[in-house]
Design a protein around this motif. Structure first.
Motif, PDB file in Angstrom:
ATOM      1  N   ILE A 176       0.477  -1.310  -0.057  1.00 51.05           N
ATOM      2  CA  ILE A 176      -0.241  -0.153  -0.259  1.00 51.05           C
ATOM      3  C   ILE A 176       0.779   1.181   0.087  1.00 51.05           C
ATOM      4  O   ILE A 176       1.827   1.343   0.865  1.00 51.05           O
ATOM      5  CB  ILE A 176      -0.638   0.156   0.696  1.00 51.05           C
ATOM      6  CG1 ILE A 176      -1.654   1.315   0.806  1.00 51.05           C
ATOM      7  CG2 ILE A 176      -0.207  -0.342   3.025  1.00 51.05           C
ATOM      8  CD1 ILE A 176      -3.436   1.167   2.057  1.00 51.05           C
ATOM      9  N   CYS A 177       0.203   2.494  -0.921  1.00 49.57           N
ATOM     10  CA  CYS A 177       1.088   3.872  -0.678  1.00 49.57           C
ATOM     11  C   CYS A 177       2.707   3.571  -1.188  1.00 49.57           C
ATOM     12  O   CYS A 177       2.088   3.001  -2.650  1.00 49.57           O
ATOM     13  CB  CYS A 177       1.161   3.835   0.635  1.00 49.57           C
ATOM     14  SG  CYS A 177       0.999   6.242   0.754  1.00 49.57           S
ATOM     15  N   HIS A 178       3.337   3.553  -0.569  1.00 52.07           N
ATOM     16  CA  HIS A 178       4.857   3.602  -0.723  1.00 52.07           C
ATOM     17  C   HIS A 178       5.481   2.379  -0.956  1.00 52.07           C
ATOM     18  O   HIS A 178       6.848   2.145  -1.334  1.00 52.07           O
ATOM     19  CB  HIS A 178       5.779   4.695  -0.664  1.00 52.07           C
ATOM     20  CG  HIS A 178       5.529   5.971  -1.261  1.00 52.07           C
ATOM     21  ND1 HIS A 178       4.330   7.101  -0.224  1.00 52.07           N
ATOM     22  CD2 HIS A 178       6.538   7.028  -1.328  1.00 52.07           C
ATOM     23  CE1 HIS A 178       4.108   7.994   0.065  1.00 52.07           C
ATOM     24  NE2 HIS A 178       5.240   8.192  -1.864  1.00 52.07           N
ATOM     25  N   GLY A 179       5.134   1.459  -0.547  1.00 49.28           N
ATOM     26  CA  GLY A 179       4.930  -0.228  -0.993  1.00 49.28           C
ATOM     27  C   GLY A 179       5.619  -0.695  -1.562  1.00 49.28           C
ATOM     28  O   GLY A 179       6.317  -1.400  -1.801  1.00 49.28           O
ATOM     29  N   PRO A 180       5.205  -0.316  -3.044  1.00 48.77           N
ATOM     30  CA  PRO A 180       5.461  -0.906  -4.621  1.00 48.77           C
ATOM     31  C   PRO A 180       7.029  -0.503  -4.752  1.00 48.77           C
ATOM     32  O   PRO A 180       7.371  -1.566  -5.640  1.00 48.77           O
ATOM     33  CB  PRO A 180       4.367  -0.769  -4.932  1.00 48.77           C
ATOM     34  CG  PRO A 180       2.771  -0.497  -4.577  1.00 48.77           C
ATOM     35  CD  PRO A 180       3.809   0.344  -3.203  1.00 48.77           C
ATOM     36  N   TRP A 181       7.341   0.309  -3.844  1.00 49.67           N
ATOM     37  CA  TRP A 181       9.086   0.528  -4.113  1.00 49.67           C
ATOM     38  C   TRP A 181       9.886  -0.317  -4.163  1.00 49.67           C
ATOM     39  O   TRP A 181      10.362  -1.091  -5.238  1.00 49.67           O
ATOM     40  CB  TRP A 181       9.779   2.054  -3.680  1.00 49.67           C
ATOM     41  CG  TRP A 181       9.620   3.182  -3.772  1.00 49.67           C
ATOM     42  CD1 TRP A 181       9.063   3.587  -5.769  1.00 49.67           C
ATOM     43  CD2 TRP A 181       9.196   4.720  -3.458  1.00 49.67           C
ATOM     44  NE1 TRP A 181       9.814   5.466  -6.023  1.00 49.67           N
ATOM     45  CE2 TRP A 181       9.239   5.744  -4.487  1.00 49.67           C
ATOM     46  CE3 TRP A 181       9.958   4.131  -1.879  1.00 49.67           C
ATOM     47  CZ2 TRP A 181       9.377   6.830  -3.020  1.00 49.67           C
ATOM     48  CZ3 TRP A 181       9.179   6.578  -1.504  1.00 49.67           C
ATOM     49  CH2 TRP A 181       9.229   7.402  -2.704  1.00 49.67           C
ATOM     50  N   THR A 182       9.716  -1.234  -2.981  1.00 49.74           N
ATOM     51  CA  THR A 182      10.248  -2.630  -2.578  1.00 49.74           C
ATOM     52  C   THR A 182       9.709  -3.536  -3.999  1.00 49.74           C
ATOM     53  O   THR A 182      11.124  -3.772  -4.295  1.00 49.74           O
ATOM     54  CB  THR A 182       9.530  -3.148  -1.325  1.00 49.74           C
ATOM     55  OG1 THR A 182       9.946  -1.492  -0.509  1.00 49.74           O
ATOM     56  CG2 THR A 182      10.901  -3.529  -1.244  1.00 49.74           C
ATOM     57  N   LEU A 183       8.682  -3.186  -4.248  1.00 51.82           N
ATOM     58  CA  LEU A 183       8.589  -4.256  -5.243  1.00 51.82           C
ATOM     59  C   LEU A 183       8.969  -3.484  -6.500  1.00 51.82           C
ATOM     60  O   LEU A 183       9.798  -4.967  -7.361  1.00 51.82           O
ATOM     61  CB  LEU A 183       7.315  -4.278  -5.837  1.00 51.82           C
ATOM     62  CG  LEU A 183       5.870  -5.026  -4.075  1.00 51.82           C
ATOM     63  CD1 LEU A 183       4.765  -4.853  -5.086  1.00 51.82           C
ATOM     64  CD2 LEU A 183       6.451  -6.711  -4.452  1.00 51.82           C
ATOM     65  N   ILE A 184       9.491  -2.599  -6.797  1.00 54.17           N
ATOM     66  CA  ILE A 184       9.940  -2.227  -8.615  1.00 54.17           C
ATOM     67  C   ILE A 184      11.626  -2.230  -8.095  1.00 54.17           C
ATOM     68  O   ILE A 184      12.229  -3.029  -9.036  1.00 54.17           O
ATOM     69  CB  ILE A 184      10.080  -0.289  -8.697  1.00 54.17           C
ATOM     70  CG1 ILE A 184       8.531  -0.358  -8.209  1.00 54.17           C
ATOM     71  CG2 ILE A 184      10.953  -0.352  -9.241  1.00 54.17           C
ATOM     72  CD1 ILE A 184       8.173   1.032  -8.471  1.00 54.17           C
ATOM     73  N   GLU A 185      12.322  -2.510  -6.459  1.00 52.19           N
ATOM     74  CA  GLU A 185      13.331  -2.480  -6.577  1.00 52.19           C
ATOM     75  C   GLU A 185      13.562  -4.151  -7.279  1.00 52.19           C
ATOM     76  O   GLU A 185      14.400  -4.820  -7.288  1.00 52.19           O
ATOM     77  CB  GLU A 185      13.877  -2.690  -5.657  1.00 52.19           C
ATOM     78  CG  GLU A 185      15.616  -2.444  -5.036  1.00 52.19           C
ATOM     79  CD  GLU A 185      16.230  -1.825  -5.864  1.00 52.19           C
ATOM     80  OE1 GLU A 185      17.000  -1.453  -6.285  1.00 52.19           O
ATOM     81  OE2 GLU A 185      15.120  -0.070  -6.461  1.00 52.19           O
ATOM     82  N   ALA A 186      12.736  -4.948  -6.890  1.00 47.58           N
ATOM     83  CA  ALA A 186      12.260  -6.732  -6.466  1.00 47.58           C
ATOM     84  C   ALA A 186      12.624  -6.954  -7.942  1.00 47.58           C
ATOM     85  O   ALA A 186      12.318  -8.101  -8.210  1.00 47.58           O
ATOM     86  CB  ALA A 186      11.753  -6.978  -5.734  1.00 47.58           C
TER      87      ALA A 186
END
Length: 178
Positions: free
Chosen positions: A109-119
């Protein structure tokens, strides 16, 4: 905890948006799931509450002592500081990648997808997020949409704390089905 209940890792470091951990965690626990706060360091992690530091939460497991194989699903709360700090930590990125590679459910949620992008997990996905991540997700190959909640395969994403009722509902539904 029931024998068939799900075990959910909540990956955070200091600066996660408090409500984005607390409300989904409560919904998961109400559905009979065990939640485990996983962080890069032991001790406590400090939340963020809109404009200032918030409550402290006990870390249940560190990245160094746990393995994604020990969990059925992953929750990635937002806040600006939290995912920005996690995405530069190799162990955090590898932890997220392990869930993605195993095709386990992930909710961000929110900015959480940043970690998914990096992964490397956003490509080909339909996702939503805080609006400032729109171009980051598009550049990573995702289709960004402005909706309160998006379910795409084993991913659930939402934009902000205002979307928490829909995010919690769909997260519980997806995690229970895993």
């Amino acid at each position: 905890m029931a024998e068939n209940s799900k075990r959910v890792a909540i990956l955070v470091t200091d600066g996660f948006e408090e409500v984005e951990l607390c409300e989904p965690r409560e919904a998961l626990q109400d559905a009979g799931m065990e939640t485990v706060i996983v962080a890069p360091h032991d001790g406590k992690v400090t939340s963020w509450q809109k404009t200032d530091w918030g409550s402290k939460f006990e870390v249940d497991a560190t990245l160094a002592e746990t393995d994604a194989a020990d969990y059925d699903a992953l929750l990635l709360p937002g806040g600006v500081i939290n995912p920005d700090a996690l995405r530069i930590k190799d162990k955090a990125v590898a932890f997220v990648q392990s869930f993605v590679e195993a095709e386990k459910p992930v909710a961000a949620i929110c900015h959480g997808p940043w970690t998914l992008i990096e992964a490397g997990a956003a490509k080909g996905r339909k996702m939503t997020s805080w609006p400032s991540l729109k171009n980051d997700l598009a550049n990573a190959g995702a289709e960004w949409v402005d909706q309160e909640v998006v379910v795409d395969g084993n991913f659930v994403t939402s934009r902000n704390p205002g979307d928490l009722p829909a995010f919690c509902r769909e997260t519980v539904r997806l995690f229970q089905a895993a």
